[in-house]
Structure formats: structure tokens, C-alpha cells
Design a protein around this motif. Structure first.
Motif, PDB file in Angstrom:
ATOM      1  N   GLU A 126       0.839  -0.840  -0.179  1.00 25.70           N
ATOM      2  CA  GLU A 126       0.019   0.023   0.239  1.00 25.70           C
ATOM      3  C   GLU A 126       0.980   0.934   0.183  1.00 25.70           C
ATOM      4  O   GLU A 126       0.378   2.113  -0.639  1.00 25.70           O
ATOM      5  CB  GLU A 126      -1.018  -0.124   1.372  1.00 25.70           C
ATOM      6  CG  GLU A 126      -2.473  -0.837   1.412  1.00 25.70           C
ATOM      7  CD  GLU A 126      -2.962  -0.829   0.678  1.00 25.70           C
ATOM      8  OE1 GLU A 126      -3.685  -1.585  -0.089  1.00 25.70           O
ATOM      9  OE2 GLU A 126      -3.502   0.393  -0.286  1.00 25.70           O
ATOM     10  N   ARG A 127       1.694   1.130   0.874  1.00 23.00           N
ATOM     11  CA  ARG A 127       2.952   2.269   0.638  1.00 23.00           C
ATOM     12  C   ARG A 127       3.227   2.739  -0.147  1.00 23.00           C
ATOM     13  O   ARG A 127       3.421   3.750  -0.606  1.00 23.00           O
ATOM     14  CB  ARG A 127       4.056   2.082   2.282  1.00 23.00           C
ATOM     15  CG  ARG A 127       3.244   2.310   3.549  1.00 23.00           C
ATOM     16  CD  ARG A 127       4.187   3.037   4.178  1.00 23.00           C
ATOM     17  NE  ARG A 127       4.331   1.574   5.236  1.00 23.00           N
ATOM     18  CZ  ARG A 127       5.325   1.298   5.542  1.00 23.00           C
ATOM     19  NH1 ARG A 127       6.528   0.920   4.853  1.00 23.00           N
ATOM     20  NH2 ARG A 127       5.577  -0.253   5.639  1.00 23.00           N
TER      21      ARG A 127
ATOM     22  N   ARG B 232       2.369   1.360  -3.561  1.00 22.21           N
ATOM     23  CA  ARG B 232       1.808   2.490  -4.329  1.00 22.21           C
ATOM     24  C   ARG B 232       1.141   3.140  -4.110  1.00 22.21           C
ATOM     25  O   ARG B 232       1.079   4.545  -5.325  1.00 22.21           O
ATOM     26  CB  ARG B 232       0.303   1.566  -3.869  1.00 22.21           C
ATOM     27  CG  ARG B 232      -0.923   1.384  -5.590  1.00 22.21           C
ATOM     28  CD  ARG B 232      -2.083   0.525  -5.376  1.00 22.21           C
ATOM     29  NE  ARG B 232      -2.384   0.309  -4.049  1.00 22.21           N
ATOM     30  CZ  ARG B 232      -3.466   0.965  -3.869  1.00 22.21           C
ATOM     31  NH1 ARG B 232      -4.893   1.623  -4.278  1.00 22.21           N
ATOM     32  NH2 ARG B 232      -3.900   1.056  -2.397  1.00 22.21           N
ATOM     33  N   LYS B 233       0.620   4.081  -2.568  1.00 22.21           N
ATOM     34  CA  LYS B 233       0.850   4.971  -2.760  1.00 22.21           C
ATOM     35  C   LYS B 233       1.776   6.251  -3.145  1.00 22.21           C
ATOM     36  O   LYS B 233       1.753   7.649  -3.811  1.00 22.21           O
ATOM     37  CB  LYS B 233       0.702   6.059  -1.482  1.00 22.21           C
ATOM     38  CG  LYS B 233      -0.912   5.422  -0.578  1.00 22.21           C
ATOM     39  CD  LYS B 233      -1.199   5.857   0.257  1.00 22.21           C
ATOM     40  CE  LYS B 233      -2.720   5.477   1.547  1.00 22.21           C
ATOM     41  NZ  LYS B 233      -2.171   4.542   2.486  1.00 22.21           N
TER      42      LYS B 233
ATOM     43  N   ARG C   4       2.071   6.635  -7.074  1.00 23.44           N
ATOM     44  CA  ARG C   4       0.831   6.917  -7.605  1.00 23.44           C
ATOM     45  C   ARG C   4       1.507   8.976  -6.815  1.00 23.44           C
ATOM     46  O   ARG C   4       1.321   9.931  -7.858  1.00 23.44           O
ATOM     47  CB  ARG C   4      -0.687   7.420  -6.846  1.00 23.44           C
ATOM     48  CG  ARG C   4      -1.433   8.245  -7.451  1.00 23.44           C
ATOM     49  CD  ARG C   4      -2.303   7.411  -6.624  1.00 23.44           C
ATOM     50  NE  ARG C   4      -3.199   6.149  -6.696  1.00 23.44           N
ATOM     51  CZ  ARG C   4      -4.242   5.985  -6.464  1.00 23.44           C
ATOM     52  NH1 ARG C   4      -4.520   6.005  -5.373  1.00 23.44           N
ATOM     53  NH2 ARG C   4      -3.739   4.113  -5.806  1.00 23.44           N
TER      54      ARG C   4
END
Lengths: 221, 95
Positions: A17-18, A20-21, A24
Motif C-alpha cells: 500500500e505504501r 502504491r501511494k 502514485r
């Protein structure tokens, strides 16, 4: 700087998740230029990938026994190494290509599905089907307005090619060609790095482990 | 998100990009350069279908090679007990 993932699926989901952020945000900041295939040939990329791969497979070696829950499907260790290698390759692409995003997305979905399955008592959902359906819908949504076709005989081969390269089933022909070019260059680096790693490992283990079966050669003279 | 793709970069303000044969053959020749020399002559004009076919075969062989290397690496890992000192040695061998 080196962010190694820990061995539990829950922690891995958080790391993904990290990542991915972060990706992004990085993607929003940089212009979305397609990756240059020639970067896969640089020594720097090779070194970065090799050392990340080494760390990742050390985790694989230590991991599965500690993290295996009852419902989490633990892949056989050979495949786990291959998946770690693919993941590091996709990370090295820095999220600029379809194939790298598809590898990371399907892996994240599978981890999340396994994680959710462990939290809920009932039978785990077929995560493979989930990943395939989700990635197909995501790919078709982004490629809905794509223009550019190929003549029919090429279209057949292009379809086969689209199935071979991850995340490229529904791309336009020119995009598919560009993705393939980058993917092949990346795969070539992956093979070079894994070969070098295997050579290095076998050299180290041959010298350091005495009497490992047949190769306990007493050097003549 | 799709508006930031390279499609819009190619033709200024128009929303629909005409993909020319030339662009496609340019991409195909770039692909051809990556393929191993044994299959194709890089300076000869090779039909695109042939290039695509060779590309599919090449990708499959690369996948196979990666799988074989994964097996080999996992076997090596199983037999060797890698301490952090050994990892440092391996890393220096790789650089």
C-alpha cells in the motif's frame, strides 16, 4: 533506503500500500513518458536489481514457514523465488509500464485476498480468479479509448503476444509493441542477474560447506 | 489517467491520433533489434508477422529460463545456510 518487505502477508500488504501511494505521487509529479528499454542494460540497474533480489530471496528462505496460515496458499519455494524476482523487476520499472503495474497489482490482490481470507473463517475466495477478473476490467477501462489497429494476420499474433506480456491483453497495437520492447529488455536483465546470482551462490556454497555430498573434493597436489 | 499517455504527445491538440504504418514499423524494428541475432538478421527487412512470432517464442523461452533459474536458486538456498557475512561476499561478487 533499502525497503525490504517483512515475511508476514499482513505486513507485506501494508508495504505494498505504501509503495502504491508513493508511486502514485511520483507518477503525478513526473511526466508520463514511456520507459526507455535501454535502461535495463545499464550496470547500475543490474546492480540495484541484483542486491534487491538477493535480499528478497533471503526473505523467501526465512519466510514461508513463519507466515503460513491455514488458508494462505503457500507457493512452492521455487515459484516463490520466481515471484520475488518478478516483483523486484516490476518495482525496478518504477510503475511506468503496463506490465510492471499488472505484476504488482495482481500480487497485491492476491495478498489482500489471502489476508482477508485469514481474517474471515469461511473458505478463501479463489484469489486467482479475482486477480484475473480485476486486472481485465482495469485494463479494459484504461484502454477503452485506445486507437490503432493491426492488419488481421498481425492481430492474431498480437493477441498471443498480449497474453504473454502481463497486463497487456487489451492494449492498442502500438502500445503493445512498446510494452513488449520494454518487457523483453527487463526480462533479459532479470535472466542475467539471476544467472549471476546463481553462479555466486554456488561458488560461495561450494567453498564454505564442507562435504556437501559429492563435491567434497580434496584438491589434488 | 489515460489522458497523460504518450498518445496525446504525438499529435499536438487533436484528440484522436492517427497511428501510421511508419510508426508501427518503427516499433517493430525496435523489437527486432532486441531479439537474439540467431533468429533474425537485424539489417534485413523482415515481415512484421515473423518478428511478432519470434517475439512470442523468445518471451516464452525467457519465461522458461526464469523459471529454471528460480528452481536452481531455491535449491541453492535450501542447501546453503547464508549468514550475513556470506551475503556480503555474494553481493561483492555481483558488483
Amino acid at each position: 533506503m533499502a525497503s525490504t518487505s517483512s515475511s508476514t502477508p499482513a505486513a507485506e500488504v501494508e508495504v505494498e500500500e505504501r509503495c502504491r501511494k508513493r508511486k502514485r505521487a511520483a507518477r503525478a509529479a513526473e511526466p508520463a513518458a514511456p520507459a526507455q528499454p535501454s535502461k535495463w542494460r545499464t550496470r547500475r540497474e543490474h546492480e540495484i536489481y541484483s542486491s534487491k533480489l538477493l535480499e528478497a530471496i533471503r526473505v523467501v528462505r526465512a519466510g514461508p514457514s513463519a507466515a503460513a496460515g491455514a488458508a494462505a496458499p503457500a507457493p512452492p519455494r521455487g515459484r516463490a523465488v520466481g515471484e520475488a524476482a518478478d516483483r523486484e523487476l516490476a518495482v525496478a520499472a518504477r510503475g511506468r509500464t503496463h506490465w510492471s503495474r499488472a505484476i504488482l497489482a495482481s500480487r497485491r490482490r492476491r495478498l489482500q485476498a489471502a489476508h482477508r481470507a485469514r481474517l474471515r473463517a469461511p473458505a478463501s475466495p479463489p484469489s486467482r480468479h479475482d486477480a484475473a477478473a480485476a486486472s481485465a476490467s482495469a485494463a479494459s477501462a484504461s484502454a477503452a479509448a485506445a486507437k490503432g489497429t493491426a492488419t488481421p494476420p498481425l492481430a492474431r499474433k498480437a493477441k498471443v503476444l498480449g497474453r504473454l506480456v502481463p497486463g497487456c491483453r487489451k492494449l492498442s497495437f502500438p502500445t503493445l509493441l512498446a510494452e513488449t520492447t520494454d518487457y523483453i529488455a527487463a526480462l533479459q536483465m532479470q535472466v542475467r542477474a539471476m544467472t549471476a546470482l546463481a553462479e555466486a551462490l554456488s561458488a560461495v556454497s561450494a567453498t564454505s560447506s564442507p562435504g556437501a555430498g559429492s563435491s567434497s573434493s580434496s584438491s589434488p597436489l | 489517467m489515460s489522458s497523460r499517455r504518450s498518445r496525446s504527445r504525438q499529435s499536438g491538440s487533436s484528440r484522436i491520433t492517427r497511428i501510421t504504418e511508419e510508426q508501427i514499423s518503427d516499433l517493430v524494428s525496435k523489437l527486432q533489434d532486441l531479439l537474439p541475432e540467431a533468429h533474425l538478421q537485424s539489417n534485413a527487412r523482415v515481415p512484421s508477422a515473423r518478428v511478432l512470432q519470434e517475439t512470442c517464442n523468445y518471451i516464452r523461452s525467457l519465461h522458461q529460463e526464469v523459471d529454471d533459474l528460480s528452481e536452481r536458486l531455491s535449491e541453492l538456498l535450501a542447501t546453503s545456510d547464508m549468514s550475513s557475512a556470506q551475503a556480503a561476499v555474494i553481493r561483492s561478487l555481483l558488483m
